[in-house]
Scaffold this motif. Structure first.
Motif, mmCIF file in Angstrom:
data_model
loop_
_atom_site.group_PDB
_atom_site.id
_atom_site.type_symbol
_atom_site.label_atom_id
_atom_site.label_comp_id
_atom_site.label_asym_id
_atom_site.label_seq_id
_atom_site.Cartn_x
_atom_site.Cartn_y
_atom_site.Cartn_z
ATOM 1 N N ASP A 174 64.500 80.498 75.041
ATOM 2 C CA ASP A 174 64.198 81.918 73.510
ATOM 3 C C ASP A 174 65.727 81.251 72.814
ATOM 4 O OD1 ASP A 174 64.577 83.355 71.970
ATOM 5 O OD2 ASP A 174 63.828 84.615 72.984
ATOM 6 N N ILE A 175 65.301 80.061 71.753
ATOM 7 C CA ILE A 175 66.864 79.909 70.967
ATOM 8 C C ILE A 175 66.759 81.033 69.990
ATOM 9 C CG2 ILE A 175 67.791 77.846 69.665
ATOM 10 C CD1 ILE A 175 66.176 76.642 71.672
ATOM 11 N N GLU A 176 67.715 82.143 70.246
ATOM 12 C CA GLU A 176 67.658 82.806 68.422
ATOM 13 C C GLU A 176 66.593 82.962 67.995
ATOM 14 O OE1 GLU A 176 70.282 83.929 66.325
ATOM 15 O OE2 GLU A 176 70.844 82.720 68.730
ATOM 16 N N GLY A 177 65.468 83.803 69.128
ATOM 17 C CA GLY A 177 64.228 84.029 67.972
ATOM 18 C C GLY A 177 62.772 82.999 68.786
ATOM 19 N N SER A 178 63.253 81.803 68.731
ATOM 20 C CA SER A 178 62.412 80.427 68.838
ATOM 21 C C SER A 178 62.174 80.318 70.132
ATOM 22 C CB SER A 178 62.980 79.700 67.712
ATOM 23 O OG SER A 178 61.992 78.514 68.111
ATOM 24 N N LYS A 179 61.175 80.181 70.530
ATOM 25 C CA LYS A 179 60.961 80.014 71.976
ATOM 26 C C LYS A 179 59.884 78.404 72.046
ATOM 27 C CE LYS A 179 60.018 85.274 73.128
ATOM 28 N NZ LYS A 179 59.690 85.685 73.928
ATOM 29 N N ASN A 180 60.660 77.942 73.296
ATOM 30 C CA ASN A 180 59.757 76.613 73.822
ATOM 31 C C ASN A 180 59.427 77.078 75.302
ATOM 32 O OD1 ASN A 180 60.314 75.245 71.538
ATOM 33 N ND2 ASN A 180 62.553 75.077 71.609
ATOM 34 N N HIS A 181 58.308 75.821 75.646
ATOM 35 C CA HIS A 181 57.250 76.694 77.682
ATOM 36 C C HIS A 181 57.574 75.231 77.988
ATOM 37 C CE1 HIS A 181 56.811 80.769 76.125
ATOM 38 N NE2 HIS A 181 56.355 80.425 75.211
ATOM 39 N N ALA A 182 58.014 74.816 79.324
ATOM 40 C CA ALA A 182 57.665 74.138 79.802
ATOM 41 C C ALA A 182 56.955 74.851 81.111
ATOM 42 C CB ALA A 182 59.240 73.306 80.617
ATOM 43 N N THR A 183 56.189 72.994 81.525
ATOM 44 C CA THR A 183 55.308 73.429 82.407
ATOM 45 C C THR A 183 55.892 72.492 83.758
ATOM 46 O OG1 THR A 183 53.775 74.425 81.895
ATOM 47 C CG2 THR A 183 53.574 73.466 84.053
ATOM 48 N N ASN A 184 56.438 73.153 85.042
ATOM 49 C CA ASN A 184 57.429 71.303 85.733
ATOM 50 C C ASN A 184 56.417 71.922 87.598
ATOM 51 O OD1 ASN A 184 59.264 70.964 84.450
ATOM 52 N ND2 ASN A 184 60.551 72.781 85.150
ATOM 53 N N PHE A 185 55.608 70.876 87.804
ATOM 54 C CA PHE A 185 55.012 70.944 89.152
ATOM 55 C C PHE A 185 55.631 69.044 90.083
ATOM 56 C CE2 PHE A 185 52.173 68.556 91.080
ATOM 57 C CZ PHE A 185 50.846 69.574 92.107
ATOM 58 N N SER A 186 55.641 69.833 91.531
ATOM 59 C CA SER A 186 56.100 68.941 92.160
ATOM 60 C C SER A 186 54.900 69.012 93.092
ATOM 61 C CB SER A 186 57.691 68.499 92.174
ATOM 62 O OG SER A 186 57.853 67.944 93.583
ATOM 63 N N PHE A 187 55.036 67.473 93.676
ATOM 64 C CA PHE A 187 54.939 67.911 95.260
ATOM 65 C C PHE A 187 55.189 66.347 96.155
ATOM 66 C CE2 PHE A 187 51.412 66.341 98.467
ATOM 67 C CZ PHE A 187 51.086 67.369 99.633
ATOM 68 N N LEU A 188 55.292 66.899 97.224
ATOM 69 C CA LEU A 188 55.950 65.699 98.098
ATOM 70 C C LEU A 188 55.346 65.641 99.094
ATOM 71 C CD1 LEU A 188 59.516 66.375 97.497
ATOM 72 C CD2 LEU A 188 58.379 64.572 96.366
ATOM 73 N N GLY A 189 54.590 64.910 99.617
ATOM 74 C CA GLY A 189 53.837 64.680 100.973
ATOM 75 C C GLY A 189 54.134 63.648 102.196
ATOM 76 N N GLY A 190 53.977 64.112 103.326
ATOM 77 C CA GLY A 190 54.517 62.571 104.393
ATOM 78 C C GLY A 190 53.385 63.324 105.318
ATOM 79 N N TYR A 191 53.578 61.718 106.262
ATOM 80 C CA TYR A 191 52.710 61.875 108.090
ATOM 81 C C TYR A 191 54.139 61.335 108.781
ATOM 82 C CZ TYR A 191 50.006 60.037 111.544
ATOM 83 O OH TYR A 191 49.123 59.918 111.853
ATOM 84 N N GLN A 192 54.065 61.313 109.704
ATOM 85 C CA GLN A 192 55.118 61.109 110.700
ATOM 86 C C GLN A 192 54.237 60.298 111.444
ATOM 87 O OE1 GLN A 192 56.859 65.002 112.714
ATOM 88 N NE2 GLN A 192 57.960 65.493 111.045
ATOM 89 N N VAL A 193 54.438 59.197 111.467
ATOM 90 C CA VAL A 193 53.197 58.194 112.168
ATOM 91 C C VAL A 193 53.321 58.176 113.425
ATOM 92 C CG1 VAL A 193 52.692 55.329 112.843
ATOM 93 C CG2 VAL A 193 53.830 56.621 110.497
ATOM 94 N N ASN A 194 55.156 57.880 113.866
ATOM 95 C CA ASN A 194 55.678 58.256 115.470
ATOM 96 C C ASN A 194 56.900 59.601 115.446
ATOM 97 O OD1 ASN A 194 57.293 55.958 114.921
ATOM 98 N ND2 ASN A 194 55.671 54.738 115.325
#
Length: 331
Positions: free
Chosen positions: A97-117
């Motif tokens: 909110d910049i002096e009454g003027s609003k901007n929105h953001a959307t952040n998404f993150s996925f970090l995946g893994g597999y333990q081979v051994n």
């Protein structure tokens, strides 16, 4: 209007009130819900938790007239691990909110893994950030780790793509490092290479040195991280009228003190600074913060407060106050 635009850039890059230190090694923080920051660390993860957060920050410029920017960040995050597979998911929706003027953001993150051994892990990740004023960034990452005796070697490659209404391009980030970890100690260090921006993206080639640590001593948990980035500000030096050197320094440190069996307090400090040709992209930010928490075997709740007492963006000084609420459940 100029001061509004300048200060907006500062707010968009403000540091989160949560410390996210580890890049090579998985987190061992006692709260059980501190996030990893790479597919290297997440690929080794063995936690199961779910959490929600709400962060608020108000920043005022030292100008006449004063420009005030308010930032709110609700979000959810968590992690799971089962049969060698694991993942870390984060979603938040900041509002500026910049002096009454609003901007929105959307952040998404996925970090995946597999333990081979017992020695080898592999990971994949995807991050997406969209700001409603025509800014879009996506990151695809792949990496993993190799355990040799009590040491861990890790590496990853990321492709970062940036889009705005006027530009489009991307660059690669190559990362490598090593670390050592047990139940009470975690130490890591590494290097990164960021390639030149492609197409319309004008960023130059840069190198980064980073390190992080977590240590538990006499019931006190100490967390810290250090990052130094340097290189070319632009990929084409002819486009810079005042040199082409860029450097940035980021440092954060906190210590968690137990107060009885369930309560704790975590004071800390964050510092960031970026220097580029001229003053058009120079920033600095010094912040004190304190978290007050309550923890049981499964539940962990934290209320945090932060104070920016030295802030500067393009020769405009600012300061600010913030608070946060973070509640997690460990399965």
């Amino acid at each position: 209007m100029k001061s509004k635009n300048i200060l907006c850039l500062s707010v968009l890059s403000l540091i989160s009130t949560n410390v996210t230190a580890n890049f090579i090694l998985p987190e061992i923080s006692r709260d059980g819900k501190t996030l990893n920051t790479s597919v290297i660390a997440s690929s080794q993860e063995k936690r199961n938790f779910a959490a929600a957060k709400y962060e608020y920050l108000s920043v005022e410029s030292d100008t006449n007239p004063v420009v005030e920017i308010k930032q709110t960040v609700p979000g959810v995050f968590g992690g799971f691990s089962s049969n060698g597979f694991n993942g870390q998911l984060t979603v938040d929706i900041p509002t500026f909110d910049i002096e009454g003027s609003k901007n929105h953001a959307t952040n998404f993150s996925f970090l995946g893994g597999y333990q081979v051994n017992k020695k080898l892990t592999l990971g994949l990740g995807y991050t997406k950030s969209e700001l409603n004023i025509s800014t879009d960034e996506s990151i695809i990452s792949a990496g993993g780790s190799l355990k040799v005796n009590d040491k861990v070697l890790g590496g990853s490659v990321e492709y970062v793509e940036n889009k705005t209404s006027a530009t489009k391009g991307g660059f690669f980030v190559l990362s490598a490092g090593f670390g050592q970890q047990d139940s009470k100690n975690s130490v890591e260090a590494g290097v990164q290479l960021k390639t030149e921006g492609s197409d319309d993206l004008t960023t130059g080639k840069r190198f980064t040195l980073f390190s992080g640590m977590t240590k538990v001593v006499n019931g006190i948990e100490i967390d810290g991280s250090f990052t130094y980035e340097f290189g070319n500000y632009l990929k084409d030096e002819d486009n810079s009228s005042d040199g082409n050197n860029f450097n940035a320094l980021y440092f954060e440190f906190d210590a968690e003190f137990l107060l009885g069996s369930s309560f704790y307090i975590t004071p800390g400090i964050n510092y960031s600074a970026e220097n580029a040709p001229g003053v058009s992209s120079d920033t600095s930010d010094v912040r004190l913060k304190t978290d007050f928490g309550y923890r049981t075997k499964r539940l962990d709740a934290t209320i945090g407060a932060s104070y920016i007492f030295v802030g500067e963006e393009n020769d405009i000084d600012y300061d600010g106050l913030g608070w946060s609420l973070n509640v997690g459940y460990l399965f």
